[in-house]
Design an enzyme around this catalytic site. Structure first.
Site, short mmCIF file in Angstrom:
data_model
loop_
_atom_site.label_atom_id
_atom_site.label_comp_id
_atom_site.label_asym_id
_atom_site.label_seq_id
_atom_site.Cartn_x
_atom_site.Cartn_y
_atom_site.Cartn_z
N ARG A 34 0.84 -1.21 0.00
CA ARG A 34 0.00 0.00 0.00
C ARG A 34 0.87 1.26 0.00
O ARG A 34 0.56 2.24 -0.68
CB ARG A 34 -0.94 -0.02 1.21
CG ARG A 34 -2.07 -1.06 1.01
CD ARG A 34 -2.66 -1.55 2.30
NE ARG A 34 -3.82 -2.40 2.12
CZ ARG A 34 -3.79 -3.72 1.87
NH1 ARG A 34 -2.65 -4.35 1.75
NH2 ARG A 34 -4.92 -4.41 1.72
N ASP A 340 -3.82 -15.51 7.37
CA ASP A 340 -2.49 -15.94 6.88
C ASP A 340 -1.73 -16.75 7.93
O ASP A 340 -0.69 -17.34 7.63
CB ASP A 340 -1.67 -14.72 6.47
CG ASP A 340 -2.27 -14.02 5.25
OD1 ASP A 340 -3.01 -14.68 4.49
OD2 ASP A 340 -2.00 -12.82 5.06
C1 S3P Z 1 -4.10 -9.16 2.12
C2 S3P Z 1 -5.35 -9.61 2.42
C3 S3P Z 1 -5.65 -11.03 2.65
C4 S3P Z 1 -4.40 -11.83 2.97
C5 S3P Z 1 -3.29 -11.52 2.02
C6 S3P Z 1 -2.94 -10.04 2.09
C7 S3P Z 1 -3.91 -7.72 1.85
O1 S3P Z 1 -6.27 -11.57 1.51
O2 S3P Z 1 -4.68 -13.20 2.95
O3 S3P Z 1 -2.14 -12.28 2.33
O4 S3P Z 1 -2.76 -7.25 1.85
O5 S3P Z 1 -4.90 -7.03 1.64
P1 S3P Z 1 -7.85 -11.38 1.20
O6 S3P Z 1 -8.11 -9.95 1.14
O7 S3P Z 1 -8.07 -12.03 -0.13
O8 S3P Z 1 -8.56 -12.07 2.30
#
Ligand code: S3P
Length: 452
Positions: A34, A340
């Site tokens: 981000r 995660d």
């Molecule tokens: C993330 C959101 C999660 C996570 C991924 C990173 C992010 O996925 O599992 O490792 O940085 O927004 P989802 O948004 O698909 O749940």
């Protein structure tokens, strides 16, 4: 000193006695993506400190360079010359997102509002992952896509301006939420994302996007609507918002810390300090669960940095971390909060008196690998008693035995089973261990430093 035998693709790990020392982990992967993307969309120059060393975040930087953004990197410090939210150039080649779901889904939102066409590609694993979840809302905002079976390669035909929408998220996904909000930055009017219902006034998925966009000056608001049996969070972004560059410091990654928190908790006599770890409440599920089972984890020096909570973690292996009273089912809202960390939590479950059952976690089947089947398969190879469900698994208390582990090319599987090897009997081989670099290239070096 504990010894690893490293061959190109293969890692051998032996039982350990305890972990000790003080470590600084690399920057949070989610926040680093981000920071790079938003500072590229900002006016002015940004200095980002403690930027993640992960291969995934390097993919984000490469894509941005391909979109004409000037980026300079000096180890963990990254300098980004913002182009403004509409200043990207048509890429000269495909945008390669590597293994990174966050890169592709957030970029899809940003590119939808640009006036050129671009093509997003990724590696074998990313090319199998579902993109319909972002194609649907972005199409209703006016962007057009070409993608066979809603998978990569994904051609994004941007539209300027996009149409603002109000979108009800079908899954508690921070990637989809962020994708729609970023598209909303280039839409006419106000775009809203409505999150799935929760019991309390709290985000149902990690909220790094909202916090950082606010920090950089976007006009973004959130409100909670009471539904009688809970709350629904609605986040609204004004398409007229601009982002202003501000230096950013990235907290260390709690998802990387999780491997050491579990290892230290399970190895009696351990004492470990993890410095400057991100402690955003929407990522604290792992600590909540470990503590519920009696883990000795203390938060020190808690403070706020760039809108994010941060602090040091002191973890001790006290040898008494499995009170029988704690419910051994993890399900419902907390799942998105520790999504995660489920592979390493399953390993932790083998040490608990009543084992551990994880449900409502079908999302794990569409991560970097099918993490439910990868965990079940590898736990069985180590001799654990485990049941597989469509939406989770149940692991029983088991004494693990060294085995040959398949990482399935998934970083979190490689690292979780490397931790399992520390308290298994005999030698464990991790095939494809190098994939740890997707989130944590220094994992084996750091482990080598603190293991006794
Ligand atoms: C993330 C959101 C999660 C996570 C991924 C990173 C992010 O996925 O599992 O490792 O940085 O927004 P989802 O948004 O698909 O749940």
């Amino acid at each position: 000193m504990h010894k690893f035998l490293i061959k190109i693709n293969l890692m051998k790990i032996y039982p350990a006695k305890y972990l000790s020392g003080e470590i600084n982990l690399p920057g949070d992967k989610s926040i680093s993506h981000r920071a790079a993307l938003f500072s590229a969309m900002a006016q002015g120059e940004t200095r980002i400190e403690n930027f993640a060393s992960s291969a995934d975040c390097a993919s984000t930087l490469d894509c941005l360079k391909n979109l004409g953004v000037e980026i300079r990197r000096d180890n963990s410090t990254v300098f980004v010359k913002g182009t403004g939210k509409n200043g990207f150039q048509k890429p000269s080649r495909e945008l390669d997102c590597g293994n990174s779901g966050t890169t592709v889904r957030l970029l899809a939102g940003i590119l939808s509002g640009q006036s050129f066409e671009s093509v997003l590609i990724g590696d074998e694993s990313l090319s199998k992952r579902p993109m319909r979840r972002v194609i649907e809302p972005l199409t209703s905002m006016g962007a057009e896509f070409e993608a066979a079976d809603s998978r990569l390669p994904l051609t994004v035909k941007g539209k300027k301006p996009l149409q603002a929408i109000s979108y009800e998220l079908p899954v508690a996904s921070a990637q989809v939420k962020s994708c729609v909000l970023l598209a909303g930055l280039n839409a006419e009017g106000k775009t809203s994302v409505v999150n799935p219902k929760s019991k309390d006034r709290q985000p149902t998925s990690r909220n790094h996007t909202e916090l950082m966009l606010k920090y950089l000056g976007a006009n973004i608001e959130e409100k909670y609507v009471e539904t009688g049996d809970g709350f629904v969070q609605e986040i609204t972004i004004d398409g007229g918002s601009t982002l202003t560059a501000k230096d950013l410091l990235i907290p260390s990654d709690i998802s990387s810390a999780a491997f050491f928190l579990v290892a230290a908790t399970c190895l009696n006599g351990s004492e470990l300090i993890l410095r400057n770890v991100g402690l955003n409440p929407s990522r604290m599920g792992i600590i909540e669960v470990l503590k519920k089972f009696g883990a000795d984890i203390e938060i020190l020096n808690e403070r706020e940095v760039c809108n994010e909570n941060i602090g040091d973690l002191l973890v001790k292996g006290n040898g008494d971390f499995a009170p029988e009273a704690a419910s051994n089912i993890i399900s419902g809202e907390i799942i998105a909060n520790l999504i995660d960390e489920i592979p390493i939590l399953a390993i932790f479950g083998t040490r608990l008196e009543n084992g551990l059952e994880i449900r409502n976690a079908a999302e794990l089947r569409v991560k970097e690998s099918d993490r439910i089947s990868a965990v079940v398969e590898n736990l069985r190879r180590m001799g654990a008693n485990v049941e597989e469900f469509e939406d989770g698994l149940k692991v029983y208390r088991s004494n693990l035995k060294g085995a040959e582990i398949d990482s399935f090319g998934d970083h979190r599987i490689a690292m979780a089973f490397s931790v399992a090897a520390l308290f298994a009997e005999g030698e464990t081989t991790i095939n494809g261990a190098e994939c740890a670099a997707v989130s944590f290239p220094e994992f084996y070096d750091v482990l080598g430093e603190i293991v006794n």
